[in-house]
Motif scaffolding. Sequence first.
Motif, PDB file in Angstrom:
ATOM      1  N   GLN A  23       0.833  -1.167  -0.140  1.00  0.00           N
ATOM      2  CA  GLN A  23       0.190   0.333  -0.225  1.00  0.00           C
ATOM      3  C   GLN A  23       1.204   1.434  -0.194  1.00  0.00           C
ATOM      4  O   GLN A  23       1.899   1.335   0.656  1.00  0.00           O
ATOM      5  N   PRO A  24       0.599   2.177  -0.940  1.00  0.00           N
ATOM      6  CA  PRO A  24       1.060   3.515  -0.894  1.00  0.00           C
ATOM      7  C   PRO A  24       1.420   4.294   0.639  1.00  0.00           C
ATOM      8  O   PRO A  24      -0.071   4.096   0.840  1.00  0.00           O
ATOM      9  N   VAL A  25       2.484   4.729   0.721  1.00  0.00           N
ATOM     10  CA  VAL A  25       2.128   5.025   1.973  1.00  0.00           C
ATOM     11  C   VAL A  25       3.027   7.092   1.964  1.00  0.00           C
ATOM     12  O   VAL A  25       3.744   6.979   0.676  1.00  0.00           O
ATOM     13  N   THR A  26       2.478   7.754   1.982  1.00  0.00           N
ATOM     14  CA  THR A  26       3.092   9.212   2.084  1.00  0.00           C
ATOM     15  C   THR A  26       4.855   9.472   3.128  1.00  0.00           C
ATOM     16  O   THR A  26       4.755   9.169   3.860  1.00  0.00           O
ATOM     17  N   PRO A  27       5.565   9.665   2.188  1.00  0.00           N
ATOM     18  CA  PRO A  27       6.843  10.139   2.628  1.00  0.00           C
ATOM     19  C   PRO A  27       6.582  11.138   3.927  1.00  0.00           C
ATOM     20  O   PRO A  27       5.713  12.200   4.420  1.00  0.00           O
ATOM     21  N   GLY A  28       7.251  10.762   4.893  1.00  0.00           N
ATOM     22  CA  GLY A  28       8.010  12.140   6.141  1.00  0.00           C
ATOM     23  C   GLY A  28       7.437  10.598   7.601  1.00  0.00           C
ATOM     24  O   GLY A  28       7.592  10.169   7.453  1.00  0.00           O
ATOM     25  N   SER A  29       7.013  11.282   8.230  1.00  0.00           N
ATOM     26  CA  SER A  29       6.735  10.635   9.716  1.00  0.00           C
ATOM     27  C   SER A  29       5.775   9.742   9.409  1.00  0.00           C
ATOM     28  O   SER A  29       4.529   9.811   8.507  1.00  0.00           O
ATOM     29  N   TYR A  30       6.513   8.048  10.840  1.00  0.00           N
ATOM     30  CA  TYR A  30       5.716   7.154  10.231  1.00  0.00           C
ATOM     31  C   TYR A  30       5.740   6.859  11.203  1.00  0.00           C
ATOM     32  O   TYR A  30       6.990   6.576  12.213  1.00  0.00           O
ATOM     33  N   THR A  31       4.689   6.152  11.911  1.00  0.00           N
ATOM     34  CA  THR A  31       4.640   5.116  12.938  1.00  0.00           C
ATOM     35  C   THR A  31       4.141   3.996  12.885  1.00  0.00           C
ATOM     36  O   THR A  31       2.811   3.334  12.506  1.00  0.00           O
ATOM     37  N   PRO A  32       5.079   3.454  12.809  1.00  0.00           N
ATOM     38  CA  PRO A  32       4.464   0.950  12.396  1.00  0.00           C
ATOM     39  C   PRO A  32       2.782   1.289  13.481  1.00  0.00           C
ATOM     40  O   PRO A  32       3.477   1.339  14.738  1.00  0.00           O
ATOM     41  N   THR A  33       2.829   0.764  12.808  1.00  0.00           N
ATOM     42  CA  THR A  33       1.569  -0.167  13.248  1.00  0.00           C
ATOM     43  C   THR A  33       1.837  -1.354  14.204  1.00  0.00           C
ATOM     44  O   THR A  33       1.232  -1.789  15.325  1.00  0.00           O
ATOM     45  N   ASP A  34       2.914  -2.280  14.526  1.00  0.00           N
ATOM     46  CA  ASP A  34       3.591  -2.772  15.248  1.00  0.00           C
ATOM     47  C   ASP A  34       4.724  -2.585  15.314  1.00  0.00           C
ATOM     48  O   ASP A  34       5.896  -3.016  14.736  1.00  0.00           O
ATOM     49  N   PRO A  35       5.354  -1.722  16.437  1.00  0.00           N
ATOM     50  CA  PRO A  35       6.183  -1.839  17.273  1.00  0.00           C
ATOM     51  C   PRO A  35       7.333  -2.369  17.486  1.00  0.00           C
ATOM     52  O   PRO A  35       8.906  -1.978  17.511  1.00  0.00           O
ATOM     53  N   SER A  36       7.257  -3.571  17.846  1.00  0.00           N
ATOM     54  CA  SER A  36       8.060  -4.663  18.097  1.00  0.00           C
ATOM     55  C   SER A  36       8.159  -5.628  16.492  1.00  0.00           C
ATOM     56  O   SER A  36       9.460  -6.392  16.711  1.00  0.00           O
ATOM     57  N   GLY A  37       8.361  -5.465  15.549  1.00  0.00           N
ATOM     58  CA  GLY A  37       7.856  -6.215  14.927  1.00  0.00           C
ATOM     59  C   GLY A  37       8.888  -5.442  13.885  1.00  0.00           C
ATOM     60  O   GLY A  37       9.197  -3.636  13.366  1.00  0.00           O
ATOM     61  N   ASP A  38       9.966  -5.215  12.288  1.00  0.00           N
ATOM     62  CA  ASP A  38      10.006  -4.738  11.469  1.00  0.00           C
ATOM     63  C   ASP A  38       9.407  -4.042  10.475  1.00  0.00           C
ATOM     64  O   ASP A  38       8.186  -4.740  10.100  1.00  0.00           O
ATOM     65  N   THR A  39       9.504  -3.173   9.857  1.00  0.00           N
ATOM     66  CA  THR A  39       8.791  -2.502   9.002  1.00  0.00           C
ATOM     67  C   THR A  39       9.350  -1.849   7.377  1.00  0.00           C
ATOM     68  O   THR A  39      10.656  -1.177   8.059  1.00  0.00           O
ATOM     69  N   THR A  40       9.166  -3.328   6.690  1.00  0.00           N
ATOM     70  CA  THR A  40       9.785  -3.108   5.272  1.00  0.00           C
ATOM     71  C   THR A  40       8.694  -2.380   4.181  1.00  0.00           C
ATOM     72  O   THR A  40       7.816  -1.655   4.323  1.00  0.00           O
ATOM     73  N   VAL A  41      10.051  -1.016   4.014  1.00  0.00           N
ATOM     74  CA  VAL A  41       9.387  -0.200   3.222  1.00  0.00           C
ATOM     75  C   VAL A  41      10.008  -0.472   1.936  1.00  0.00           C
ATOM     76  O   VAL A  41      11.274  -0.280   1.073  1.00  0.00           O
ATOM     77  N   VAL A  42       9.445  -0.657   1.162  1.00  0.00           N
ATOM     78  CA  VAL A  42       9.495  -0.388  -0.362  1.00  0.00           C
ATOM     79  C   VAL A  42       9.533   0.491  -1.391  1.00  0.00           C
ATOM     80  O   VAL A  42       8.402   0.723  -1.392  1.00  0.00           O
ATOM     81  N   TYR A  43      10.092   0.935  -2.063  1.00  0.00           N
ATOM     82  CA  TYR A  43      10.028   1.921  -3.516  1.00  0.00           C
ATOM     83  C   TYR A  43      10.004   1.249  -4.492  1.00  0.00           C
ATOM     84  O   TYR A  43      10.563  -0.128  -4.593  1.00  0.00           O
ATOM     85  N   VAL A  44       8.655   1.508  -5.053  1.00  0.00           N
ATOM     86  CA  VAL A  44       8.235   1.216  -6.293  1.00  0.00           C
ATOM     87  C   VAL A  44       8.715   2.345  -7.481  1.00  0.00           C
ATOM     88  O   VAL A  44       8.126   3.694  -7.481  1.00  0.00           O
ATOM     89  N   LYS A  45       8.558   2.310  -8.765  1.00  0.00           N
ATOM     90  CA  LYS A  45       9.415   3.291  -9.669  1.00  0.00           C
ATOM     91  C   LYS A  45       7.946   3.735 -10.416  1.00  0.00           C
ATOM     92  O   LYS A  45       6.949   2.901 -10.201  1.00  0.00           O
ATOM     93  N   ASN A  46       7.041   4.685  -9.856  1.00  0.00           N
ATOM     94  CA  ASN A  46       6.387   5.830 -10.609  1.00  0.00           C
ATOM     95  C   ASN A  46       6.333   5.169 -12.831  1.00  0.00           C
ATOM     96  O   ASN A  46       7.000   5.043 -12.891  1.00  0.00           O
ATOM     97  N   THR A  47       4.556   5.495 -12.753  1.00  0.00           N
ATOM     98  CA  THR A  47       4.732   5.516 -14.283  1.00  0.00           C
ATOM     99  C   THR A  47       4.046   6.647 -14.738  1.00  0.00           C
ATOM    100  O   THR A  47       3.648   7.005 -14.276  1.00  0.00           O
ATOM    101  N   SER A  48       4.081   6.783 -15.271  1.00  0.00           N
ATOM    102  CA  SER A  48       3.476   8.146 -15.937  1.00  0.00           C
ATOM    103  C   SER A  48       2.859   7.781 -17.049  1.00  0.00           C
ATOM    104  O   SER A  48       2.245   6.810 -17.715  1.00  0.00           O
ATOM    105  N   VAL A  49       1.202   8.813 -16.640  1.00  0.00           N
ATOM    106  CA  VAL A  49       0.558   7.993 -17.621  1.00  0.00           C
ATOM    107  C   VAL A  49      -0.476   9.322 -18.668  1.00  0.00           C
ATOM    108  O   VAL A  49       0.354  11.286 -17.494  1.00  0.00           O
TER     109      VAL A  49
END
Length: 313
Positions: A23-49
């Motif tokens: 799910q896309p998220v907004t860059p900037g401050s972020y608080t994970p829903t489960d602070p006891s686990g790892d949070t993986t942020v995947v960057y997806v290349k944008n597409t022009s339309v």
Amino acid sequence: MDPTKVVTEIPNVPGYTPTINGQPVTPGSYTPTDPSGDTTVVYVKNTSVTVEYFDQTTGKVLKTDTLTGLMGGDLNYTTTSTIQGYVATVSTVTPTDPTQNTKVTYVKKDAALTVLFLDKTTGTTLATVNVDGKYGDQIKFSPAKLIQSFEQKGYHLIVNEFGQAGTTLGDANNGKTYLIEFERQTKTITPSDPGQPGQPINPNDPNGPKWPAGTGASDLVKDATQTIHYQGVSGVEDSVTTIKGAFEKTVTVDLVTGKIVSETDFTGQANFETVKTPVVNGYHADKALAGGLTATHTGPAKRQRHGDLPSQR
């Protein structure tokens, strides 16, 4: 991951959209829903339309834009184009196929203006006309007939702010109120230009106000009379002299209501000539000439007594 630590900021990478669990998220401050686990942020290349903005009614393409964002999501795709006179039917663009143009529907904005017809003399509203439609619609309303109608009812046009006939609805006139102001006309009636009581003031408005009582020619003039009465002998008729229309007045009428708003007193003066006293056999008169009186509007009828006495032989 140390549960006491949380991800506090997701960096912004130009040309990419960060996602967490797909799910896309907004860059900037972020608080994970489960602070006891790892949070993986995947960057997806944008597409022009390519986004086409088109008129829902006519199907005409109003504008095209090239936007970049995450395919299948709504992040970074926004209806950034402001098209004058139109409003978008959606707030965000959600492309699903980069090989196809994404269509965004626009509809024309509603627009309206108001025309007020005012009686400036009394401050009352004579008529209200609301003109509405869509941006770009031609304004077909013209106040000419209403203006003519009020003029026939005794009004005089003094202000006309409405010059929009034939133009189009838009930012220049949307929400505006235009004033068309009249003042009541009056007419001062004179003996040489009287009214006709009971008849329409304006022949083009037969159901409109009528000339009121007191405005006819005979109402505006008063005769003066001089009466010489011969006494002391029978058979001698009074001498009566009349000056027609010796006194005049004027009346001012409100042409809208047909009511008299003011009137003057009668004015004028009548100067009568003297009259020879008739000869009666066996009598002599105390005067050879009588009369020569002056009448005013406050005393229009003058009367003089004149005696014939028996002759002394």
